[in-house]
Scaffold this motif. Structure first.
Motif, PDB file in Angstrom:
ATOM      1  N   ILE A  55       9.713  -2.465  13.255  1.00  0.00           N
ATOM      2  CA  ILE A  55      11.365  -2.724  13.190  1.00  0.00           C
ATOM      3  C   ILE A  55      11.828  -3.864  13.411  1.00  0.00           C
ATOM      4  O   ILE A  55      12.751  -4.350  12.741  1.00  0.00           O
ATOM      5  CB  ILE A  55      11.803  -1.402  14.176  1.00  0.00           C
ATOM      6  N   GLU A  56      11.187  -4.572  14.319  1.00  0.00           N
ATOM      7  CA  GLU A  56      11.628  -5.837  14.698  1.00  0.00           C
ATOM      8  C   GLU A  56      11.536  -6.846  13.525  1.00  0.00           C
ATOM      9  O   GLU A  56      12.251  -7.701  13.329  1.00  0.00           O
ATOM     10  CB  GLU A  56      10.845  -6.320  15.925  1.00  0.00           C
ATOM     11  N   ARG A  57      10.340  -6.643  12.881  1.00  0.00           N
ATOM     12  CA  ARG A  57       9.983  -7.605  11.895  1.00  0.00           C
ATOM     13  C   ARG A  57      10.540  -7.031  10.587  1.00  0.00           C
ATOM     14  O   ARG A  57      10.447  -7.686   9.497  1.00  0.00           O
ATOM     15  CB  ARG A  57       8.427  -7.703  11.518  1.00  0.00           C
ATOM     16  N   ARG A  58      11.376  -5.908  10.344  1.00  0.00           N
ATOM     17  CA  ARG A  58      11.651  -5.274   9.202  1.00  0.00           C
ATOM     18  C   ARG A  58      10.732  -5.062   8.064  1.00  0.00           C
ATOM     19  O   ARG A  58      10.941  -5.105   7.008  1.00  0.00           O
ATOM     20  CB  ARG A  58      12.937  -6.323   8.692  1.00  0.00           C
ATOM     21  N   ASP A  59       9.613  -4.643   8.596  1.00  0.00           N
ATOM     22  CA  ASP A  59       8.658  -3.953   7.724  1.00  0.00           C
ATOM     23  C   ASP A  59       8.973  -2.891   7.083  1.00  0.00           C
ATOM     24  O   ASP A  59       9.482  -1.920   7.561  1.00  0.00           O
ATOM     25  CB  ASP A  59       7.343  -4.083   8.571  1.00  0.00           C
ATOM     26  N   ALA A  60       8.853  -2.841   5.823  1.00  0.00           N
ATOM     27  CA  ALA A  60       9.447  -1.698   4.956  1.00  0.00           C
ATOM     28  C   ALA A  60       8.798  -0.591   5.404  1.00  0.00           C
ATOM     29  O   ALA A  60       9.414   0.816   5.464  1.00  0.00           O
ATOM     30  CB  ALA A  60       9.095  -2.281   3.261  1.00  0.00           C
ATOM     31  N   ALA A  61       7.488  -0.308   5.541  1.00  0.00           N
ATOM     32  CA  ALA A  61       6.720   0.751   5.905  1.00  0.00           C
ATOM     33  C   ALA A  61       7.222   1.592   7.281  1.00  0.00           C
ATOM     34  O   ALA A  61       7.563   2.817   7.204  1.00  0.00           O
ATOM     35  CB  ALA A  61       4.999   0.464   5.825  1.00  0.00           C
ATOM     36  N   GLN A  62       7.332   0.521   8.257  1.00  0.00           N
ATOM     37  CA  GLN A  62       7.983   1.005   9.369  1.00  0.00           C
ATOM     38  C   GLN A  62       9.306   1.461   9.398  1.00  0.00           C
ATOM     39  O   GLN A  62       9.928   2.638   9.870  1.00  0.00           O
ATOM     40  CB  GLN A  62       7.745   0.094  10.491  1.00  0.00           C
ATOM     41  N   LEU A  63      10.181   0.684   8.587  1.00  0.00           N
ATOM     42  CA  LEU A  63      11.547   1.244   8.362  1.00  0.00           C
ATOM     43  C   LEU A  63      11.699   2.414   7.575  1.00  0.00           C
ATOM     44  O   LEU A  63      12.603   3.412   7.703  1.00  0.00           O
ATOM     45  CB  LEU A  63      12.448  -0.023   7.738  1.00  0.00           C
ATOM     46  N   ALA A  64      10.981   2.751   6.492  1.00  0.00           N
ATOM     47  CA  ALA A  64      10.834   3.806   5.936  1.00  0.00           C
ATOM     48  C   ALA A  64      10.688   5.258   6.772  1.00  0.00           C
ATOM     49  O   ALA A  64      11.217   6.161   6.473  1.00  0.00           O
ATOM     50  CB  ALA A  64       9.982   3.733   4.642  1.00  0.00           C
ATOM     51  N   PHE A  65      10.017   5.011   7.848  1.00  0.00           N
ATOM     52  CA  PHE A  65       9.621   6.099   8.602  1.00  0.00           C
ATOM     53  C   PHE A  65      11.052   6.553   9.273  1.00  0.00           C
ATOM     54  O   PHE A  65      11.294   7.620   9.525  1.00  0.00           O
ATOM     55  CB  PHE A  65       8.973   5.542  10.002  1.00  0.00           C
ATOM     56  N   PHE A  66      12.080   5.728   9.502  1.00  0.00           N
ATOM     57  CA  PHE A  66      13.323   6.143   9.852  1.00  0.00           C
ATOM     58  C   PHE A  66      14.230   6.345   8.753  1.00  0.00           C
ATOM     59  O   PHE A  66      15.577   6.235   8.982  1.00  0.00           O
ATOM     60  CB  PHE A  66      13.973   5.222  10.879  1.00  0.00           C
ATOM     61  N   ASP A  67      13.832   6.154   7.471  1.00  0.00           N
ATOM     62  CA  ASP A  67      14.662   6.386   6.227  1.00  0.00           C
ATOM     63  C   ASP A  67      15.755   5.168   6.151  1.00  0.00           C
ATOM     64  O   ASP A  67      17.029   5.319   5.809  1.00  0.00           O
ATOM     65  CB  ASP A  67      15.429   7.872   6.145  1.00  0.00           C
ATOM     66  N   LEU A  68      15.276   3.936   6.777  1.00  0.00           N
ATOM     67  CA  LEU A  68      16.248   2.902   6.741  1.00  0.00           C
ATOM     68  C   LEU A  68      15.701   1.843   5.460  1.00  0.00           C
ATOM     69  O   LEU A  68      14.704   1.736   4.913  1.00  0.00           O
ATOM     70  CB  LEU A  68      16.052   1.952   7.913  1.00  0.00           C
TER      71      LEU A  68
END
Length: 68
Positions: A55-68
Motif C-alpha cells: 500500500i505504501e509503495r502503491r503496488d497495484a496487486a496490493q491496492l487491488a485487494f482493497f479495490d483501490l
C-alpha cells in the motif's frame, strides 16, 4: 480461516490452520473470483507487512485487494 475482509468486498486474508505443510501460511483470497489463493506468505505477520508495504509503495496487486 478468514481473518480480515475489506468492507463490501469478497477478499480475505486466509490463515491456513490445518496440520500439514501449509500450516501457519497466509494467503490473499478472493472468494468471488477464481477461488485461487494468492500472495502466499509464510505467516500472518509477514502477509500483513507485505500488504501494508504494498500500500505504501502503491503496488497495484496490493491496492487491488482493497479495490483501490
Amino acid at each position: 480461516m478468514p481473518v480480515a475482509e475489506p468492507s463490501q468486498l469478497s477478499r480475505c486474508l486466509l490463515l491456513h490452520v490445518e496440520p500439514g505443510e501449509r500450516y501457519g501460511q497466509c494467503f490473499q483470497w478472493d472468494h468471488d473470483g477464481a477461488w485461487e489463493l494468492e500472495q502466499q506468505q509464510p505467516s500472518f505477520d509477514v502477509a500483513l507487512k507485505a500488504l501494508t508495504d504494498g500500500i505504501e509503495r502503491r503496488d497495484a496487486a496490493q491496492l487491488a485487494f482493497f479495490d483501490l
